[in-house]
Write a protein that holds these residues in place. Structure first.
Motif, PDB file in Angstrom:
ATOM      1  N   THR A   1       0.819  -1.194   0.000  1.00  0.00           N
ATOM      2  CA  THR A   1       0.000   0.000   0.000  1.00  0.00           C
ATOM      3  C   THR A   1       0.862   1.257   0.000  1.00  0.00           C
ATOM      4  O   THR A   1       0.543   2.249  -0.662  1.00  0.00           O
ATOM      5  CB  THR A   1      -0.936   0.015   1.222  1.00  0.00           C
ATOM      6  N   MET A   2       1.973   1.252   0.748  1.00  0.00           N
ATOM      7  CA  MET A   2       2.863   2.405   0.763  1.00  0.00           C
ATOM      8  C   MET A   2       3.462   2.655  -0.624  1.00  0.00           C
ATOM      9  O   MET A   2       3.599   3.792  -1.061  1.00  0.00           O
ATOM     10  CB  MET A   2       3.990   2.201   1.784  1.00  0.00           C
TER      11      MET A   2
ATOM     12  N   ARG B   1       2.913   5.824  -5.889  1.00  0.00           N
ATOM     13  CA  ARG B   1       2.528   5.838  -7.301  1.00  0.00           C
ATOM     14  C   ARG B   1       1.338   6.756  -7.538  1.00  0.00           C
ATOM     15  O   ARG B   1       1.321   7.552  -8.479  1.00  0.00           O
ATOM     16  CB  ARG B   1       2.205   4.417  -7.764  1.00  0.00           C
ATOM     17  N   ARG B   2       0.355   6.667  -6.654  1.00  0.00           N
ATOM     18  CA  ARG B   2      -0.848   7.494  -6.823  1.00  0.00           C
ATOM     19  C   ARG B   2      -0.575   8.971  -6.590  1.00  0.00           C
ATOM     20  O   ARG B   2      -1.172   9.834  -7.235  1.00  0.00           O
ATOM     21  CB  ARG B   2      -1.949   7.016  -5.866  1.00  0.00           C
TER      22      ARG B   2
ATOM     23  N   PHE C   1       6.464   7.330  16.189  1.00  0.00           N
ATOM     24  CA  PHE C   1       5.933   7.267  14.830  1.00  0.00           C
ATOM     25  C   PHE C   1       6.265   5.939  14.154  1.00  0.00           C
ATOM     26  O   PHE C   1       7.377   5.442  14.256  1.00  0.00           O
ATOM     27  CB  PHE C   1       6.522   8.392  13.972  1.00  0.00           C
ATOM     28  N   LYS C   2       5.285   5.407  13.445  1.00  0.00           N
ATOM     29  CA  LYS C   2       5.548   4.323  12.510  1.00  0.00           C
ATOM     30  C   LYS C   2       6.140   4.950  11.244  1.00  0.00           C
ATOM     31  O   LYS C   2       5.977   6.141  11.000  1.00  0.00           O
ATOM     32  CB  LYS C   2       4.259   3.563  12.208  1.00  0.00           C
ATOM     33  N   THR C   3       6.797   4.161  10.416  1.00  0.00           N
ATOM     34  CA  THR C   3       7.571   4.733   9.310  1.00  0.00           C
ATOM     35  C   THR C   3       6.858   4.737   7.960  1.00  0.00           C
ATOM     36  O   THR C   3       7.401   5.242   6.973  1.00  0.00           O
ATOM     37  CB  THR C   3       8.909   3.983   9.150  1.00  0.00           C
ATOM     38  N   GLY C   4       5.638   4.202   7.894  1.00  0.00           N
ATOM     39  CA  GLY C   4       4.943   4.100   6.612  1.00  0.00           C
ATOM     40  C   GLY C   4       4.834   5.411   5.855  1.00  0.00           C
ATOM     41  O   GLY C   4       5.116   5.480   4.652  1.00  0.00           O
ATOM     42  N   ALA C   5       4.416   6.479   6.547  1.00  0.00           N
ATOM     43  CA  ALA C   5       4.238   7.783   5.896  1.00  0.00           C
ATOM     44  C   ALA C   5       5.554   8.293   5.327  1.00  0.00           C
ATOM     45  O   ALA C   5       5.585   8.903   4.246  1.00  0.00           O
ATOM     46  CB  ALA C   5       3.675   8.786   6.899  1.00  0.00           C
ATOM     47  N   PHE C   6       6.640   8.012   6.017  1.00  0.00           N
ATOM     48  CA  PHE C   6       7.944   8.522   5.615  1.00  0.00           C
ATOM     49  C   PHE C   6       8.524   7.718   4.443  1.00  0.00           C
ATOM     50  O   PHE C   6       9.154   8.276   3.545  1.00  0.00           O
ATOM     51  CB  PHE C   6       8.869   8.540   6.830  1.00  0.00           C
TER      52      PHE C   6
ATOM     53  N   ALA D   1       7.871   8.713  -3.184  1.00  0.00           N
ATOM     54  CA  ALA D   1       7.204   9.633  -4.098  1.00  0.00           C
ATOM     55  C   ALA D   1       8.017  10.896  -4.360  1.00  0.00           C
ATOM     56  O   ALA D   1       7.734  11.636  -5.311  1.00  0.00           O
ATOM     57  CB  ALA D   1       5.834  10.025  -3.534  1.00  0.00           C
ATOM     58  N   GLY D   2       9.008  11.158  -3.505  1.00  0.00           N
ATOM     59  CA  GLY D   2       9.811  12.359  -3.664  1.00  0.00           C
ATOM     60  C   GLY D   2       9.055  13.631  -3.335  1.00  0.00           C
ATOM     61  O   GLY D   2       9.256  14.669  -3.977  1.00  0.00           O
TER      62      GLY D   2
END
Length: 242
Positions: free
Chosen positions: A127-128, A133-134, A159-164, A170-171
């Motif tokens: 999902t990350m 991509r989206r 914090f979990k790292t998914g957002a990062f 995505a840059g």
């Protein structure tokens, strides 16, 4: 009596928003700007809880472009405080089980948000990648709560790292959004429950970070947000003392 009155009125308002928001979102099926529209409808309910809410947006808020917004997740009152900060073309990521919440679940999906299967680690990782991509394909921004759960008075949780990971892939920059502490602030039997400040901070450039030091980026953002929340709390305390 005031508490009962508030609960009834808030429940009615929430059902109305969910129904109207669902109809609105079906007309603009999964349009990414639906989320911000409906979030601001919920945000306008803060007065029903006796809260005075101040919103502070970054001077660059309209020109940031696609990014990852990260907010502190405190309690259910987030729905009428920090939710107002959601910008256009911004969707959130929530757990898949939200779809089963009466009224809200179908609204959450049809408005364009992304559902994450947290019980499946491989799917969550995928999902990350899909988020990155989206973001670039659809010029989206993503709103996430990196703590992963409500803090309920325990301060800003790790914090979990998914957002990062998604931001790096995505840059795009990370934009912290903070809300002053609301734990134990609201008494539904009290007419005035004080002030809340929600603030969008300056974007964090992620160009110096990669997969190998993603935890450093998460720690850096955590430190920024923790300090700013403390400053907002001190500001509110000083106002009360005057």
């Amino acid at each position: 009596m005031l508490k009962l009155f508030r609960i009834v009125i808030v429940l009615i308002c929430c059902i109305i928003i969910c129904v109207l928001g669902t109809l609105y979102s079906f007309i603009r099926f999964r349009n990414p700007s639906n989320v911000g529209v409906v979030a601001r409808w919920f945000g306008r309910l803060h007065g029903l809880f006796g809260l005075q809410t101040e919103y502070r947006f970054s001077a660059r808020a309209e020109n940031i472009g696609p990014c990852i917004y990260i907010g502190n997740h405190q309690n259910n009152y987030d729905m009428v405080t920090i939710s107002y900060m959601v910008r256009e073309r911004t969707v959130s990521v929530g757990k898949k089980s939200l779809i089963w919440v009466p009224f809200f679940g179908i609204l959450y999906w049809v408005s364009g948000n992304i559902l994450l299967d947290r019980d499946n680690r491989s799917k969550a990782h995928g999902t990350m990648t899909e988020l990155a991509r989206r973001i670039n394909r659809d010029q989206l921004s993503i709103w996430m709560f990196p703590e992963g759960t409500r803090s309920r008075g325990r301060g800003l949780l790790p914090f979990k790292t998914g957002a990062f990971h998604a931001a790096i892939a995505a840059g795009v920059p990370i934009v912290p959004v903070v809300c002053s502490t609301t734990h134990n602030q609201v008494d539904l039997n009290r007419l005035d429950n004080g002030k809340v400040i929600c603030e969008m901070m300056a974007p964090v450039d992620i160009s110096a970070y990669g997969k190998d030091n993603v935890r450093e980026l998460a720690a850096y953002c955590h430190d920024l947000m923790e300090k700013r929340i403390a400053e907002l709390d001190a500001e509110i305390a000083a106002d009360k003392a005057r």
